[in-house]
Design an enzyme around this catalytic site. Structure first.
Site, mmCIF file in Angstrom:
data_model
loop_
_atom_site.group_PDB
_atom_site.id
_atom_site.type_symbol
_atom_site.label_atom_id
_atom_site.label_comp_id
_atom_site.label_asym_id
_atom_site.label_seq_id
_atom_site.Cartn_x
_atom_site.Cartn_y
_atom_site.Cartn_z
ATOM 1 N N HIS A 132 80.601 8.341 42.512
ATOM 2 C CA HIS A 132 81.561 8.852 41.521
ATOM 3 C C HIS A 132 82.382 9.994 42.113
ATOM 4 O O HIS A 132 83.605 10.055 41.925
ATOM 5 C CB HIS A 132 80.815 9.325 40.272
ATOM 6 C CG HIS A 132 81.694 9.974 39.244
ATOM 7 N ND1 HIS A 132 82.548 9.271 38.442
ATOM 8 C CD2 HIS A 132 81.863 11.290 38.918
ATOM 9 C CE1 HIS A 132 83.202 10.099 37.640
ATOM 10 N NE2 HIS A 132 82.807 11.340 37.917
ATOM 11 N N CYS B 10 81.937 7.771 -3.271
ATOM 12 C CA CYS B 10 81.534 7.224 -4.578
ATOM 13 C C CYS B 10 82.364 7.894 -5.669
ATOM 14 O O CYS B 10 83.145 8.822 -5.395
ATOM 15 C CB CYS B 10 80.040 7.439 -4.821
ATOM 16 S SG CYS B 10 79.568 9.164 -5.057
ATOM 17 N N CYS C 272 64.903 31.041 -3.387
ATOM 18 C CA CYS C 272 63.929 31.561 -2.420
ATOM 19 C C CYS C 272 64.690 32.216 -1.283
ATOM 20 O O CYS C 272 65.918 32.340 -1.330
ATOM 21 C CB CYS C 272 62.990 30.465 -1.922
ATOM 22 S SG CYS C 272 63.800 29.203 -0.901
ATOM 23 N N CYS D 6 67.870 25.197 -1.084
ATOM 24 C CA CYS D 6 67.242 24.639 0.117
ATOM 25 C C CYS D 6 66.883 23.170 -0.111
ATOM 26 O O CYS D 6 66.640 22.732 -1.232
ATOM 27 C CB CYS D 6 65.996 25.434 0.499
ATOM 28 S SG CYS D 6 64.719 25.475 -0.783
ATOM 29 N N HIS E 106 74.515 18.487 -11.767
ATOM 30 C CA HIS E 106 75.547 18.455 -10.727
ATOM 31 C C HIS E 106 75.089 17.501 -9.629
ATOM 32 O O HIS E 106 73.964 17.605 -9.136
ATOM 33 C CB HIS E 106 75.776 19.863 -10.158
ATOM 34 C CG HIS E 106 76.358 20.800 -11.157
ATOM 35 N ND1 HIS E 106 76.489 22.169 -10.934
ATOM 36 C CD2 HIS E 106 76.868 20.586 -12.396
ATOM 37 C CE1 HIS E 106 77.041 22.745 -11.987
ATOM 38 N NE2 HIS E 106 77.274 21.803 -12.898
ATOM 39 N N CYS F 253 67.078 -5.740 17.859
ATOM 40 C CA CYS F 253 66.221 -6.782 18.443
ATOM 41 C C CYS F 253 66.983 -8.092 18.629
ATOM 42 O O CYS F 253 66.660 -8.885 19.520
ATOM 43 C CB CYS F 253 64.983 -6.994 17.569
ATOM 44 S SG CYS F 253 65.339 -7.333 15.839
ATOM 45 N N HIS G 56 63.002 -9.563 12.022
ATOM 46 C CA HIS G 56 62.832 -9.168 13.424
ATOM 47 C C HIS G 56 62.982 -10.382 14.338
ATOM 48 O O HIS G 56 62.514 -11.475 14.018
ATOM 49 C CB HIS G 56 61.451 -8.535 13.610
ATOM 50 C CG HIS G 56 61.223 -7.967 14.973
ATOM 51 N ND1 HIS G 56 62.002 -6.961 15.501
ATOM 52 C CD2 HIS G 56 60.310 -8.273 15.935
ATOM 53 C CE1 HIS G 56 61.576 -6.661 16.716
ATOM 54 N NE2 HIS G 56 60.557 -7.444 17.004
#
Length: 794
Positions: free
Chosen positions: A59, A153, A178, A195, A218, A311, A748
């Site tokens: 490179h 939304c 807190c 939090c 809310h 997969c 899978h």
């Protein structure tokens, strides 16, 4: 010794949008986990190995970029334990790289010959920190793919905010309930700071953000630590219980005195943590009696990591590179890598990188970083390779393969064949897809006048219907109300091929006698390929929704002969019907109205419906639907039905060769240049703008390279037909792709490949389950329910 480049103007901190290749080499799978580590170019952030191959030096010589950051890490040894209980979406693991690895770095300069430059000199401190904090290319691609699934939304689009007020800066702000100052979520409606939930990995949280939502109703909150100057952030809608986007995020934050352009990301986003948790735990594979299958190592026995629902990609890659055509074309250990400016974005480079990784055996050895618990019989598997760069290239511009969702492995196979064919194959290299190509010949015979018509079609696979015969079920009086699962009688591969090549009646008007009595139609092989790819269609329409059926198909390991399925061509005494162009009335096609209506209710566009009905004889909708599923990747699938007689010699179909050369001199590929010139009426300036505004468009190949007829032009001018008509046509099962799950878009995928295992007398079946490679057991049961079969010509 100092370096004169530490204050170079080219030294810049990587932006969030830039790719930083700091995990593995862009030209091979040597990585930062190797003893010599990885050199990351500090000018363009290319990753180059510095071991015996020394792609970092290559490179430097091609770009003259002098400075690199050598990164070397060593895994902290860990015990293999059982995974924890599933955790909620807002409490995703956040284990850091420091928790898993010991990492060392040093700056080198090729030009000045300095091996360990002081990282605090010049601009190096900020640049090195930026490189180490940046997402790796693989994770960046995964994050972008996951984020494509997140939408806005009604609650984010119609957000109503309370009167504005100034909120404390992030360094002083804390949860309103807190003292926590991290993992804070801002309510966009009222400005409350709460939090988040406690997160596995040590990130604190008391769920006060959720408590606030329960008290106030809310709905929308944003994670402050995830804000970036680019305007991205974690946004969660509690009403939808989903991650969302907010198109007006900057304005909504400005309402609370927060300038998003001045924010700096300080915490991992939910998407980044979700990816880490998805990929964290390893599960062993065991036999029915509980014994773990023994891993296999060596050349051709290298696994591929699951990049998150990848997969389907791993199983197809293993099968493709087990064929001699792909192995010969791309595994070139004695050749230097392609001389390209950006190896990570070059398909040829990445295919050669994957071939080297899978076939060389260089990376196939037990993972020494994982040790079993004292009483565990666990046998360490290999780490596996992460083909993130190839996955990114395959998915570029594709609506489905660019996402992190599970995909249909067979559709990926078809897509990959097209990408490989469109790429360049400089002599003496040949397109490996030639090994899959063959010609089918369709014979139509008028029921009324017995006139015949032959049509040839080049293909690279067949999709065969699997006959469905349900077993009789005895209903007991004590049986539960839950509907029992259907069971099916096994069918043989010969039955499937007989159905596929069998004669059927179709409704068409005869161009010779104008009879509407219809035709008999039958398709047989005119030539055979070296590798026959077969997709077994085990589906049934239930309320017009394709539903997978577990019908066992019996396929022997012994070679079988396909001579009886070869077309004999036109016979003496057969009268050929006139071409449709000679009979304009015959070119008019009226699609079956009921069939069109049924297909449209399933969501197919009308153009596709008409094309499918025409291709299947204008019969029932189910046959047309099956045709559509096997031709979804056709480049002309959305082009109007063309029954011939029209010519494409207009100006829009031609491109000025000089204009192509001008764009090629600018570094623009011929396919992209050709399409850009067609889209812009031949204007080079506008075409260049078009290319830059459509970076993911693959462009168009020349018409000659993608013929609709089965014949292609040979080097000496004669017509060469794909495949071979030599007999006997004897084939043997070489590999299979198996799927478990109710839908091909979920569940899978794994691959089983017949190979010669070292120290064994004969070939055995080998199971490739992502990074785990083991000698397979009970493969007979898996063969019965395989989704894709690959047969090699004996």
């Amino acid at each position: 010794m100092t370096c004169k480049h530490v204050d170079s103007a080219e030294l810049r901190v990587p932006t969030p949008a830039q790719s930083v290749y700091r995990e593995d080499c862009t030209q091979c799978f040597d990585s930062i986990d190797d003893p010599t580590g990885l050199n990351v170019c500090l000018y363009c952030f290319n990753g180059g190995c510095c071991s015996d191959r020394n792609h970092a030096q290559v490179h430097h010589e091609s770009t003259r970029h002098p400075m690199v950051l050598n990164i070397c890490r060593k895994r902290k040894r860990s015990k293999r334990d059982e995974p924890p209980q599933k955790i909620s979406k807002l409490a995703i693991a956040a284990e850091t790289e420091e928790d898993r690895y010991d990492t060392t770095t040093k700056v080198r300069c090729y030009e000045c010959g300095v091996d360990d430059i002081d990282k605090s000199s010049g601009k190096l401190s900020a640049v090195v920190e930026g490189v180490m904090k940046a997402n790796t290319f693989a994770k960046q691609a995964e994050v972008q793919a996951w984020e494509q699934e997140i939408t806005a939304c009604e609650h984010t689009l119609c957000l109503e905010q309370e009167p504005a007020r100034q909120i404390e800066s992030q360094s002083l702000g804390h949860c309103s309930m807190c003292d926590l100052k991290e993992n804070l979520w801002l309510c966009l409606e009222c400005g409350n700071l709460g939090c988040g939930r406690q997160q596995y990995g040590g990130v604190g949280g008391n769920s006060h953000g959720l408590k606030h939502t329960e008290l106030t109703k809310h709905a929308v909150a944003v994670k402050l630590g995830s804000l970036t100057p680019d305007g991205t952030a974690d946004i969660y809608c509690y009403a939808c219980n989903e991650e969302r986007t907010d198109p007006e995020l900057a304005a909504h934050l400005g309402h609370w005195g927060i300038n998003i352009a001045e924010r700096e990301k300080t915490e991992k986003s939910l998407t980044e943590m979700q990816i880490e948790q998805n990929l964290k735990w390893e599960f062993s594979m065991t036999t029915e009696d509980g014994k773990e299958l023994k891993p296999i190592f060596g050349e051709g026995f290298t696994g591929l990591k699951n990049l998150g629902n990848s997969c389907y990609l791993a199983s197809i890659l293993q099968c493709l590179f087990s064929t001699s055509a792909f192995a010969t074309r791309y595994f070139q250990p004695q050749e230097p890598p392609p001389a390209v400016s950006n190896p990570a974005e070059d398909l040829e480079t990445q295919l050669r990188k994957v071939a080297d990784g899978l076939l060389s055996g260089r990376y196939s050895y037990p993972d020494s970083d994982v040790i079993a618990s004292e009483d565990s019989p666990y046998i360490p598997h290999q780490k596996g390779l992460a083909p993130a760069m190839l996955k990114h290239l395959i998915g570029c511009g594709h609506e489905e393969f660019s996402t992190m969702r599970q995909q249909d492995a067979f559709e990926l196979f078809l897509h990959m064949l097209k990408l490989v064919t469109r790429s360049q194959h400089k002599s003496p290299a040949e397109d490996p897809v030639k090994a899959f190509r063959f010609v089918m010949e369709q014979r139509l015979q008028c029921i009324s006048c017995n006139g015949v018509r032959y049509r040839t079609d080049e293909q690279d696979n067949i999709s065969i219907p699997v006959p469905v015969r349900r077993k009789l079920r005895v209903i007991n009086s004590d049986e539960s109300e839950e509907k029992p699962k259907d069971e099916f009688e096994p069918v043989t591969l010969k039955e499937c091929l007989d159905t596929f090549t069998g004669a059927e009646e179709v409704e068409l008007t005869c161009p010779g006698c104008n009879s509407k009595a219809g035709f008999t139609k039958r398709s047989l092989f005119k030539t055979f390929p070296d590798v026959l790819a077969v997709n077994a269609r085990r589906f049934e329409l239930v309320n017009w929704v394709p539903t997978k059926l577990d019908v066992p198909v019996v396929v022997d390991d012994e070679p079988f002969n396909l001579d009886s399925y070869m077309s004999s061509g036109q016979q003496d005494g057969e009268d050929l019907l006139p071409e449709e162009a000679d009979n304009p009335a015959a070119t008019r096609f009226t699609p079956n109205a009921a069939g069109v209506e049924q297909l449209e209710t399933m969501g197919f566009p009308r153009v596709r419906c008409e094309k499918a009905l025409h291709a299947t004889g204008n019969g029932d909708a189910e046959a047309a639907m099956n045709w559509l599923f096997s031709h979804m990747e056709d480049p002309d699938i959305d082009s109007p039905l063309d029954l011939g007689g029209s010519s494409s010699t207009g100006a829009s179909a031609s491109v000025d060769p000089e204009s192509l050369e001008m764009m090629a001199a600018m570094g623009i590929g011929t396919p992209q240049a050709r399409k850009a010139l067609k889209e812009t009426g031949g204007d080079v300036s506008r075409a260049v703008d078009w290319v830059f505004s459509h970076p993911d468009d693959q462009g168009e190949m020349e018409e000659e390279t993608a013929p609709t007829d089965a014949n292609v032009q040979g080097t000496s001018g004669e017509k060469v037909m794909a495949g071979s008509s030599d007999l006997p046509a004897t084939f043997r099962l070489r590999s299979i792709v198996c799927h478990k799950g109710a839908s091909i878009h979920a569940g899978h995928y794994v691959a089983f490949i017949r190979k010669q295992i070292p120290d064994e007398a004969s070939e055995s079946w080998v199971l490739y389950n992502d990074e785990k490679v083991v000698k397979a057991v009970d493969v007979e049961e898996m063969k019965k329910f395989a989704y894709v079969y690959f047969f090699s010509r004996a």
